[in-house]
Design an enzyme around this catalytic site. Sequence first.
Site, short mmCIF file in Angstrom:
data_model
loop_
_atom_site.label_atom_id
_atom_site.label_comp_id
_atom_site.label_asym_id
_atom_site.label_seq_id
_atom_site.Cartn_x
_atom_site.Cartn_y
_atom_site.Cartn_z
N PRO A 1 0.79 -1.22 0.00
CA PRO A 1 0.00 0.00 0.00
C PRO A 1 0.83 1.28 0.00
CG PRO A 1 -0.19 -1.15 2.11
CD PRO A 1 0.46 -2.09 1.14
N ASN A 2 0.35 2.24 -0.75
CA ASN A 2 0.87 3.61 -0.83
C ASN A 2 2.17 3.71 -1.63
OD1 ASN A 2 -1.24 4.78 0.80
ND2 ASN A 2 -0.29 3.73 2.51
N ARG B 1 5.05 11.02 -2.58
CA ARG B 1 4.69 10.78 -1.19
C ARG B 1 5.86 11.12 -0.28
NH1 ARG B 1 4.79 4.68 1.31
NH2 ARG B 1 3.88 5.23 3.32
N TYR C 1 10.94 9.26 1.29
CA TYR C 1 10.95 8.20 0.29
C TYR C 1 11.61 8.59 -1.04
CZ TYR C 1 7.75 6.00 3.58
OH TYR C 1 7.18 5.46 4.71
N ASN D 1 8.30 -5.19 -0.78
CA ASN D 1 8.15 -4.10 0.18
C ASN D 1 6.68 -4.10 0.58
OD1 ASN D 1 7.89 -1.82 1.67
ND2 ASN D 1 8.96 -0.47 0.25
N ALA E 1 3.06 -0.64 4.91
CA ALA E 1 2.58 -0.69 6.29
C ALA E 1 2.14 -2.11 6.70
CB ALA E 1 1.45 0.30 6.49
N HIS F 1 4.09 -4.32 9.23
CA HIS F 1 3.95 -4.24 10.68
C HIS F 1 2.63 -4.81 11.19
CE1 HIS F 1 7.11 -1.51 9.59
NE2 HIS F 1 6.27 -0.68 9.03
N ASP G 1 1.86 -15.38 6.13
CA ASP G 1 1.48 -16.78 5.94
C ASP G 1 1.47 -17.15 4.46
OD1 ASP G 1 1.22 -17.09 8.66
OD2 ASP G 1 -0.97 -17.19 8.67
N GLU H 1 13.05 -8.84 1.96
CA GLU H 1 12.18 -7.77 2.45
C GLU H 1 12.93 -6.45 2.26
OE1 GLU H 1 11.42 -8.20 6.65
OE2 GLU H 1 10.52 -6.20 6.82
N HIS I 1 12.83 -2.17 2.43
CA HIS I 1 12.20 -0.91 2.83
C HIS I 1 13.06 0.26 2.39
CE1 HIS I 1 9.33 -3.08 5.23
NE2 HIS I 1 10.34 -3.82 5.67
N ILE I 2 12.43 1.25 1.84
CA ILE I 2 13.13 2.43 1.35
C ILE I 2 13.75 3.20 2.51
CG2 ILE I 2 12.79 4.62 0.13
CD1 ILE I 2 10.34 3.11 -1.23
N SER I 3 12.96 3.42 3.53
CA SER I 3 13.43 4.17 4.70
C SER I 3 14.05 3.22 5.72
CB SER I 3 12.26 4.93 5.34
OG SER I 3 11.31 4.02 5.87
N ARG J 1 12.69 5.25 12.80
CA ARG J 1 11.39 5.90 12.77
C ARG J 1 10.52 5.46 13.97
NH1 ARG J 1 9.02 5.38 6.96
NH2 ARG J 1 7.69 7.04 7.77
N ARG K 1 7.02 0.90 13.63
CA ARG K 1 7.66 0.39 12.41
C ARG K 1 8.82 -0.55 12.69
NH1 ARG K 1 5.27 3.78 8.51
NH2 ARG K 1 4.86 5.85 9.37
C1 DQA Z 1 8.16 1.34 4.08
C2 DQA Z 1 8.18 1.57 5.60
C3 DQA Z 1 6.80 1.31 6.21
O1 DQA Z 1 6.84 1.52 7.60
C4 DQA Z 1 5.77 2.24 5.59
O2 DQA Z 1 4.49 1.95 6.10
C5 DQA Z 1 5.78 2.20 4.10
C6 DQA Z 1 7.07 2.17 3.41
C7 DQA Z 1 9.50 1.74 3.43
O3 DQA Z 1 9.69 1.34 2.28
O4 DQA Z 1 10.31 2.43 4.03
O5 DQA Z 1 4.73 2.27 3.46
O6 DQA Z 1 7.94 -0.03 3.83
#
Ligand code: DQA
Length: 148
Positions: free
Chosen positions: A9-10, A17, A22, A74, A77, A80, A87, A98, A100-102, A107, A111
């Site tokens: 998502p997002n 964003r 990001y 990725n 959210a 978490h 599963d 896995e 994650h950009i950040s 943070r 997270r």
């Molecule tokens: C994220 C980190 C997550 O906590 C956040 O909800 C995201 C992006 C990252 O790529 O840093 O949507 O996965």
Amino acid sequence: PSILLLNGPNLNLLGTREPHIYGATTLTDVENHCASLCAAEGVTFSAFQSNHEGFLIDRIHSARTEKIDFIIINPGAYTHTSVAIRDAIAGVDIPFIECHISNVHKREEFRHKSYFSDIAVAVIVGLGTYGYEAAVKYVLQTEKFKKK
Ligand code: DQA
């Protein structure tokens, strides 16, 4: 061999964003770049983004039918929160990174917990969108993916 890139998502908003967190690169840029890295090595690449938990789960299930060899995910959210996506990926038994950009550990506390890290091959955090490239390059130099 084949790689599937999954974004939760997002992440469709990447580039616009919270750019201070990001960055300015869009998801299309990321997907195109990963696709060209794979094409150069004769590796099949596909990418999928969804804002919906169930669609991500369905895509993971079809990855098994398609005999996808490796997943880079990725989960956004859902990292978490989602026992269900965990599963699914455990259920299809496809190795995954896995990404994650950040740096999620710098943070908010919420997270810091991931439902994926303990079953992932590796976890990449905080490298910005370069993390996706790093993940692809890692996979491409593994035995199964190496050009013969
Ligand atoms: C994220 C980190 C997550 O906590 C956040 O909800 C995201 C992006 C990252 O790529 O840093 O949507 O996965």
